[in-house]
Design an enzyme around this catalytic site. Structure first.
Site, PDB file in Angstrom:
ATOM      1  N   HIS A 299       0.842  -1.212   0.000  1.00  0.00           N
ATOM      2  CA  HIS A 299       0.000   0.000   0.000  1.00  0.00           C
ATOM      3  C   HIS A 299       0.873   1.255   0.000  1.00  0.00           C
ATOM      4  O   HIS A 299       0.621   2.201  -0.749  1.00  0.00           O
ATOM      5  CB  HIS A 299      -0.881   0.045   1.265  1.00  0.00           C
ATOM      6  CG  HIS A 299      -1.954  -0.992   1.339  1.00  0.00           C
ATOM      7  ND1 HIS A 299      -2.148  -1.793   2.450  1.00  0.00           N
ATOM      8  CD2 HIS A 299      -2.924  -1.356   0.462  1.00  0.00           C
ATOM      9  CE1 HIS A 299      -3.176  -2.587   2.248  1.00  0.00           C
ATOM     10  NE2 HIS A 299      -3.667  -2.353   1.048  1.00  0.00           N
TER      11      HIS A 299
ATOM     12  N   SER B  27      -3.224  -7.692   3.307  1.00  0.00           N
ATOM     13  CA  SER B  27      -3.515  -7.396   4.712  1.00  0.00           C
ATOM     14  C   SER B  27      -3.939  -8.659   5.451  1.00  0.00           C
ATOM     15  O   SER B  27      -3.516  -8.898   6.592  1.00  0.00           O
ATOM     16  CB  SER B  27      -4.626  -6.352   4.806  1.00  0.00           C
ATOM     17  OG  SER B  27      -4.258  -5.170   4.155  1.00  0.00           O
TER      18      SER B  27
ATOM     19  N   LYS C 250     -19.567  -3.907   9.216  1.00  0.00           N
ATOM     20  CA  LYS C 250     -18.550  -4.931   9.513  1.00  0.00           C
ATOM     21  C   LYS C 250     -17.500  -4.391  10.479  1.00  0.00           C
ATOM     22  O   LYS C 250     -17.209  -3.203  10.491  1.00  0.00           O
ATOM     23  CB  LYS C 250     -17.894  -5.412   8.214  1.00  0.00           C
ATOM     24  CG  LYS C 250     -18.878  -6.130   7.319  1.00  0.00           C
ATOM     25  CD  LYS C 250     -18.196  -6.866   6.213  1.00  0.00           C
ATOM     26  CE  LYS C 250     -19.243  -7.532   5.317  1.00  0.00           C
ATOM     27  NZ  LYS C 250     -18.665  -7.960   4.033  1.00  0.00           N
TER      28      LYS C 250
END
Ligand code: PNS
Length: 173
Positions: free
Chosen positions: A19, A129, A43
């Site tokens: 990233h 991730s 979420k």
């Protein structure tokens, strides 16, 4: 001359060096870069959003034209608010391209904003991730794959056997 702004959106749950590389390369191409942690209220995610913001801010501190914020809502509304010229996302391979294409077309359909897909450097193509979190939680070494601030927090996570509930990770990211 007008300022050209790019938005780098994502879950960043947590940020990886992949990233950070995309953000840095975007910062070299645009006047301003807004890194946006998109919040999905329904979420939980792996890391709380304030933690993700703190980890990102630490990781991009070297880039004076990069800011970091969170946003809850449609990405195109954030782009409009910043008068962004483009959305920029990294792609590690065909699966990412396929995942990104539908969103790119939808965002262009909604407001005309363009999406630029930047190829991830080869050394980051296996990094996500989700994977770094899982490896760290099980005691593996992810140093060199994530920023130092993320490494420190992953060490905590691995120590307390965290629950892994990805926020919005069709791409594993
Ligand atoms: O890190 P990710 O999971 O690849 O990021 C995906 C993200 C957050 C950029 C995408 O889910 C998004 O834009 N969410 C915000 C809500 C939205 O605009 N949805 C419509 C997308 S076409």
């Amino acid at each position: 001359m007008s300022t050209r702004t790019a938005v780098c959106p994502g879950s960043f749950d947590p940020p990886t060096l992949g990233h950070v590389d995309i953000i840095g390369r975007t910062a070299a191409l645009f006047d301003q870069v807004v890194v946006a942690v998109l919040v999905n209220e329904s979420k939980t995610g792996r890391f709380p959003v304030p933690d993700r913001l703190a980890m990102l801010r630490d990781a991009v501190a070297a880039y004076p034209n990069v800011t970091v914020e969170s946003f809850s809502g449609l990405l195109v509304d954030l782009c409009r608010a910043h008068d962004a010229a483009a959305i920029v996302k990294g792609v590690r391979g065909p699966a990412d391209v396929e995942y990104e294409l539908a969103m790119a077309h939808m965002n262009r359909h909604l407001t005309g904003v363009e999406t630029l897909l930047v190829p991830a450097r080869p050394e980051w193509t296996f990094v996500s991730s989700g994977l770094v979190t899982e490896v760290a939680r099980l005691g593996g070494d992810v140093s060199g794959l994530v920023p130092s601030e993320v490494q420190a927090r992953l060490d905590d996570v691995s120590a307390v056997a965290a629950t892994d509930s990805p926020e919005q990770s069709d791409s594993g990211d």
